[in-house]
Scaffold this motif. Structure first.
Motif, mmCIF file in Angstrom:
data_model
loop_
_atom_site.group_PDB
_atom_site.id
_atom_site.type_symbol
_atom_site.label_atom_id
_atom_site.label_comp_id
_atom_site.label_asym_id
_atom_site.label_seq_id
_atom_site.Cartn_x
_atom_site.Cartn_y
_atom_site.Cartn_z
ATOM 1 N N TYR A 1 46.113 -48.518 -70.616
ATOM 2 C CA TYR A 1 47.063 -47.534 -70.101
ATOM 3 C C TYR A 1 47.917 -48.185 -69.021
ATOM 4 O O TYR A 1 47.434 -49.006 -68.241
ATOM 5 C CB TYR A 1 46.331 -46.307 -69.545
ATOM 6 C CG TYR A 1 45.738 -45.452 -70.640
ATOM 7 C CD1 TYR A 1 46.400 -44.338 -71.106
ATOM 8 C CD2 TYR A 1 44.528 -45.805 -71.231
ATOM 9 C CE1 TYR A 1 45.867 -43.571 -72.138
ATOM 10 C CE2 TYR A 1 43.996 -45.056 -72.262
ATOM 11 C CZ TYR A 1 44.664 -43.943 -72.712
ATOM 12 O OH TYR A 1 44.138 -43.202 -73.736
ATOM 13 N N TYR B 1 41.468 -47.076 -66.301
ATOM 14 C CA TYR B 1 42.406 -46.779 -67.390
ATOM 15 C C TYR B 1 43.284 -47.981 -67.732
ATOM 16 O O TYR B 1 43.579 -48.219 -68.905
ATOM 17 C CB TYR B 1 43.260 -45.556 -67.050
ATOM 18 C CG TYR B 1 42.499 -44.259 -67.158
ATOM 19 C CD1 TYR B 1 42.047 -43.810 -68.391
ATOM 20 C CD2 TYR B 1 42.235 -43.481 -66.044
ATOM 21 C CE1 TYR B 1 41.343 -42.619 -68.507
ATOM 22 C CE2 TYR B 1 41.541 -42.287 -66.149
ATOM 23 C CZ TYR B 1 41.093 -41.860 -67.380
ATOM 24 O OH TYR B 1 40.397 -40.685 -67.485
ATOM 25 N N VAL C 1 36.914 -41.860 -74.007
ATOM 26 C CA VAL C 1 38.362 -42.058 -74.140
ATOM 27 C C VAL C 1 38.699 -42.444 -75.577
ATOM 28 O O VAL C 1 39.627 -41.891 -76.183
ATOM 29 C CB VAL C 1 38.883 -43.111 -73.140
ATOM 30 C CG1 VAL C 1 40.336 -43.487 -73.450
ATOM 31 C CG2 VAL C 1 38.773 -42.590 -71.705
#
Length: 156
Positions: A134, A129, A99
């Motif tokens: 996120y 995430y 990521v």
């Protein structure tokens, strides 16, 4: 003397196809479902190689592909797709490194925001995430199958 294996991240090469397909079939059960022709891993690879192949990465450990990630950028927003890590090697930072690699690559291209989608039933993936910063946007994701996939099973 213990030798510590080194993880590297590099661009996908066509010779990686069989290893990536095997990894995706392990990580994404829908890639094994013949009733979902839109989830054909070979087609996904073919399409990515035709569109921004420089944003398709593999993680390699001891000469073996153990992770993948794809990025996309249209000049307005970036997207993260197909993050997969060998199930035997999860929770060792490989997904986090993949990521970060896409984030850094897209940042260097001037991308202001990165989007991704997680199936609502996959709370563990959503938590991964969220731990990376996120957050759910106040949007509804809509999808429509096009062309030969128009009559396929509804988007999931």
């Amino acid at each position: 003397m213990t030798i510590t294996p080194t993880l590297s991240i590099r661009r996908f090469d066509a010779s990686d196809t069989d290893a990536v397909v095997a990894l995706w079939q392990q990580a994404f059960p829908e890639y094994r479902d013949a009733t979902r022709p839109q989830r054909n891993p070979h087609l996904s690879i073919e399409n990515k190689l035709a569109t921004q192949p420089e944003l398709f990465f593999v993680a390699v450990l001891d000469g073996r592909i153990v992770g993948t990630v794809m990025g996309g950028y249209d000049g307005h927003r970036g997207w993260l797709y197909s993050l997969a890590v060998d199930e035997a090697l999860r929770r060792h930072g490989i997904g986090t490194r993949l990521v970060a690699h896409v984030e850094n690559t897209l940042t260097a291209l001037g991308c202001p925001k990165l989007n991704l989608q997680v199936l609502s039933a996959k709370a563990d993936i959503q938590a991964f995430y969220e731990a990376l910063g996120y957050r759910a946007d106040a949007v509804i994701s809509l999808g429509k199958r096009l062309g030969k996939f128009a009559d396929a099973v509804p988007a999931t």
